[in-house]
Design a protein around this motif. Structure first.
Motif: not given
Length: 342
Positions: A337-342
């Motif tokens: 699970v990651v944060d979106s870059l954009y």
């Protein structure tokens, strides 16, 4: 003065010594030149042979490494590859990564040696990355991300995880990787309705029923004897097809499964037929060929004869909400699970 006196004068001890030194000097120069020529030729031949071995190792290393990763880490690939040439061999240091959303996520780092004279790889200490949870054994990647669990429809687990139900607790900008385990095995022709529901979700991988009867019995015994609620099958134990068609739209790519499966079968059968191999590649070749023989023996020689057991998908919580509470989803577990870059 007699002729004999002249002879003695011309060939006195000094002249003889001078002549001997001259002969020795010429012999030394000649022998040195010959030795240098032989050394240069030997070095050139060694360099040529080393370059041939290195280039062959270099050209084949990534193929073998990718095969190894493909058979143990769904959707992953090798990144940050560094080649260190040696004499008649090469060492490859690489990072196993996967792309989740618009981020490249590093899972762990590995080293392998290839060639006739394989460079040494330093020994380290690897601590266990497995811990117990309410769902049995959970394993993490080297960089801390959780490995996904799968639940076979022909095994009666004590309970089933439902991580899908928790996605609304996450922020809107998270990109979520998830393993979906279905309630039964579906043929590619039976999967259309499920694929339609998943049309707006990025499907990255298709889980296939490749387990032998022996493997199934082992999984069942594990579930029966383990004190935990359940014993899911860790992602390194499942096999399937990477799906990179139609931007992850499985619904519009159902017809592509035939070609994908046939290509995968050929890959399992052919392996890597090269003399310059690593131990890991040799083991992987053997595993793949045994799997191919088993699939053919079980009549799974084409995509119509093998069951689809689940998927690896990714999306935002808004996208994944479309499949929450669907009756065909038996279990769901988070991966990266990651944060979106954009």
């Amino acid at each position: 003065m007699s002729k004999f006196d002249d002879f003695d004068n011309n060939f006195n001890d000094n002249e003889i010594e001078k002549a001997i030194r001259k002969v020795k000097r010429k012999s030394l120069i000649r022998n040195t030149i010959i030795a240098l020529v032989i050394s240069v030729i030997t070095i050139i031949i060694a360099i040529i042979i080393n370059n041939i071995v290195y280039m062959k190792s270099f050209n084949e290393a990534m193929t073998k490494i990718n095969v190894n990763i493909e058979s143990t880490v769904p959707t992953a690939y090798a990144s940050k590859v560094n080649y260190t040439p040696g004499f008649l061999g090469v060492r490859v240091d690489y990072t196993v990564s996967k792309k989740v959303g618009d981020r490249v996520v590093h899972l762990n780092s590995k080293s392998e040696s290839y060639g006739i004279n394989k460079p040494l790889i330093g020994q380290g200490i690897l601590y266990s990355d497995i811990y117990n949870s309410e769902w049995g054994k959970i394993s993490n990647w080297e960089d801390g991300y959780r490995k996904m669990l799968f639940f076979h429809p022909n095994i009666n687990y004590k309970e089933y995880p439902n991580d899908l139900s928790a996605i609304n607790n996450m922020s809107d900008d998270k990109v979520i990787e998830m393993a979906i385990s279905l309630d039964k095995g579906y043929s590619k022709d039976e999967i259309a309705d499920i694929a339609f529901d998943m049309r707006n979700i990025n499907t990255k991988w298709i889980w296939l029923d490749t387990f032998s009867e022996t493997q199934m019995n082992e999984f069942k015994e594990e579930v029966k004897n383990d004190a935990q609620k359940s014993c899911g099958i860790i992602e390194s134990q499942v096999r399937g097809l990477n799906y990179d068609y139609n931007n992850g739209n499985i619904y519009s790519g159902i017809t592509d499964i035939n070609e994908m499966y046939n290509s995968w079968l050929n890959h399992l059968r052919d392996g890597n037929e090269n003399n310059i191999t690593s131990e890991i590649s040799n083991i992987t070749n053997e595993i793949n060929k045994n799997l191919y023989k088993q699939l053919i023996k079980d009549g799974k020689d084409n995509a119509s004869n093998i069951k689809i057991l689940g998927f690896i998908v990714e999306g935002t919580k808004e996208e994944l909400n479309e499949i929450i509470s669907k009756p065909y989803i038996k279990a769901s577990t988070f991966g990266v699970v990651v944060d979106s870059l954009y």
